[in-house]
Design an enzyme around this catalytic site. Structure first.
Site, PDB file in Angstrom:
ATOM      1  CG  ASN A 288      -1.805   1.138   1.375  1.00  0.00           C
ATOM      2  OD1 ASN A 288      -1.792   2.051   0.537  1.00  0.00           O
ATOM      3  ND2 ASN A 288      -2.614   1.151   2.433  1.00  0.00           N
TER       4      ASN A 288
ATOM      5  NE  ARG B 193      -6.494   1.154   0.534  1.00  0.00           N
ATOM      6  CZ  ARG B 193      -6.753   2.010   1.489  1.00  0.00           C
ATOM      7  NH1 ARG B 193      -5.818   2.385   2.306  1.00  0.00           N
ATOM      8  NH2 ARG B 193      -7.968   2.482   1.643  1.00  0.00           N
TER       9      ARG B 193
ATOM     10  CG  HIS C  30     -13.298   3.827   3.608  1.00  0.00           C
ATOM     11  ND1 HIS C  30     -14.043   4.818   4.231  1.00  0.00           N
ATOM     12  CD2 HIS C  30     -12.014   4.116   3.860  1.00  0.00           C
ATOM     13  CE1 HIS C  30     -13.222   5.656   4.830  1.00  0.00           C
ATOM     14  NE2 HIS C  30     -11.990   5.254   4.624  1.00  0.00           N
TER      15      HIS C  30
ATOM     16  NE  ARG D  14     -10.496  12.818   4.897  1.00  0.00           N
ATOM     17  CZ  ARG D  14     -10.436  11.535   4.546  1.00  0.00           C
ATOM     18  NH1 ARG D  14     -11.269  11.046   3.665  1.00  0.00           N
ATOM     19  NH2 ARG D  14      -9.532  10.740   5.074  1.00  0.00           N
TER      20      ARG D  14
ATOM     21  CD  GLU E  95      -9.152  -1.072   4.331  1.00  0.00           C
ATOM     22  OE1 GLU E  95      -8.536  -0.914   5.400  1.00  0.00           O
ATOM     23  OE2 GLU E  95      -9.571  -0.132   3.646  1.00  0.00           O
TER      24      GLU E  95
END
Ligand code: ADP
Length: 398
Positions: free
Chosen positions: A7, A91, A180, A241, A384
């Site tokens: 990743n 990823r 996600h 955010r 993941e």
């Protein structure tokens, strides 16, 4: 079969080496501060002591070559040579509309990822650097990429379109993509297994609540809606955010504060969310602590977050005309007992019932609804990397 999952961020590489015969992690680690002063590799072989290596890591090729050295080291390595790595899984963040599934990497795939660079300028270029580094160092090892957007490509058009002129979609691909996806896919499939039901017979709402947060609605095995949008900024209020706001606030603030495009971008991505509201931290642990000791703005940030999750879950139950299971995952979802309790108890009208004793758990897989309740509640730690490793194995052994 051994699969290396990679990743890549702009200055980091996270990795895990899997033995896929038993899906065990042989080693994992992190390269940090690539191209910066103080670059470092932290390597953790399973069952052995952690190894920290300080080195001058100026680019991703050097980073990956250090990872390979660590994996094959005589003392702290876990394989005897790098030919033991059968495949690499990357990823990927943004696959646009081109990728609705994981894919074997070739030149055309790299070109297609590059075409999505505009939509993910911080994420896609480092993925490509990682792929190129692996191609250079392991030219004969097949590589697969698993996109964060892929699982959401099943959304119907009425769910992914925005109310902008249609040309915005045709010209620039402006639409909801969702992120996600690998996490939502893993926990929704896992909850079906835990319930002993077919994934295709269930209505599931997955709440990935971490530093970045998103909710997804999965009906009969397909994602039909999700809260993140064209970018990972939309939806819930997050660590830093802002999530959903009236878009007219942007030009208003830019005029009032005389902000440039970069400044407003930084304001809504890095300075907002629970950090901006609380003025304390983007970390939910700090905010929970401050709220407990009576800080009103910390409490407000938590209340806003909880309220938004409850609204998304309610709207997705409406969109699916019901829900069978609600899953909590990621840093906050897996660990915050209070957050899960507040959210779940606000959803009693749907048929949820929290078993407080069962909910008293962090980071472990468990159903925490009262036996026999209509809607089942679950905590499922996300994985993941395992999804990436599994997809890589499937594609490479076809
Ligand atoms: P990322 O989006 O960076 O992958 P994570 O899924 O790791 O994020 O989640 C990080 C968030 O999880 C942080 O805000 C952290 O405060 C929160 N978290 C971790 N442990 C707890 C806990 N025990 N209680 C509340 N929040 C927690």
């Amino acid at each position: 079969m051994k699969v290396l999952v990679v990743n890549c961020g702009s200055s980091s590489i996270k990795y895990q080496l899997f033995e896929m015969d038993n899906e065990l992690v042989l080693a994992k680690g992190l390269v940090e501060r690539i191209g910066l002063e103080g670059s470092i590799l932290t390597h953790q072989p399973t069952g052995k002591e952690k190894k920290v290596i300080n080195a001058n890591i100026t680019n991703h090729v050097i980073g990956i070559s250090l990872v390979l050295e660590a994996l094959t080291d005589a003392n702290y390595g876990v394989i005897s040579n790098m030919n033991e790595i059968d495949a690499i899984g990357h990823r990927g963040i943004h696959g646009g509309e081109k990728f609705s599934d994981s894919v074997l990497i070739n030149e055309n795939v790299i070109k297609a990822i590059e075409e999505c660079n505009d939509m993910a300028p911080l994420h896609n270029p480092p993925s490509i650097s990682g792929i190129n580094a692996c191609s250079e160092l392991m030219p004969n090892v097949p590589q697969v990429i698993v996109f964060d957007t892929a699982f959401h490509q099943t959304m119907p058009k009425h769910a992914f379109m925005y109310g902008l002129p249609y040309e915005a979609y045709e010209k620039y691909g402006i639409r909801r993509y969702g992120f996600h996806g690998t996490s939502h896919k893993y926990v929704s499939q896992r909850v079906a297994d835990l319930m002993g039901k077919d994934f295709k017979d269930l209505k599931i709402i997955t709440c990935h609540l971490g530093n970045g947060s998103s909710v997804a609605a999965i009906k009969n095995g397909k994602c039909i809606d999700t809260s993140m949008g064209f970018t990972p900024l939309e939806g819930l209020l997050m660590g830093t955010r802002c999530g959903n706001i009236d878009p007219a606030i942007i030009p208003f603030l830019m005029k009032k504060e005389n902000m440039t495009l970069d400044q407003i971008d930084n304001y809504i991505n890095k300075k907002s969310g629970v950090l901006g509201v609380s003025g304390i931290s983007s970390d939910f642990r700090d905010i929970e602590k401050a709220a407990e000791s009576g800080n009103d703005r910390a409490q407000l940030a938590l209340d806003m977050f909880t309220y938004e999750v409850v609204k998304f879950v309610g709207s997705y139950a409406a969109a699916m005309n019901g829900v069978d299971a609600i899953v909590f995952t990621a840093g906050v979802g897996e660990n915050s007992i209070e957050m899960r309790e507040h959210i779940s108890s606000s959803l009693e009208y749907l048929g949820t019932k929290v078993d407080k004793e069962k909910n008293n758990i962090r980071g472990k897989e468990r159903e925490f609804s009262v036996d026999g309740s209509k809607v089942k509640l679950f905590v499922i730690p996300t994985n993941e990397e395992l999804v990436i490793a599994r997809d890589t194995k499937t594609i490479c052994t076809k």
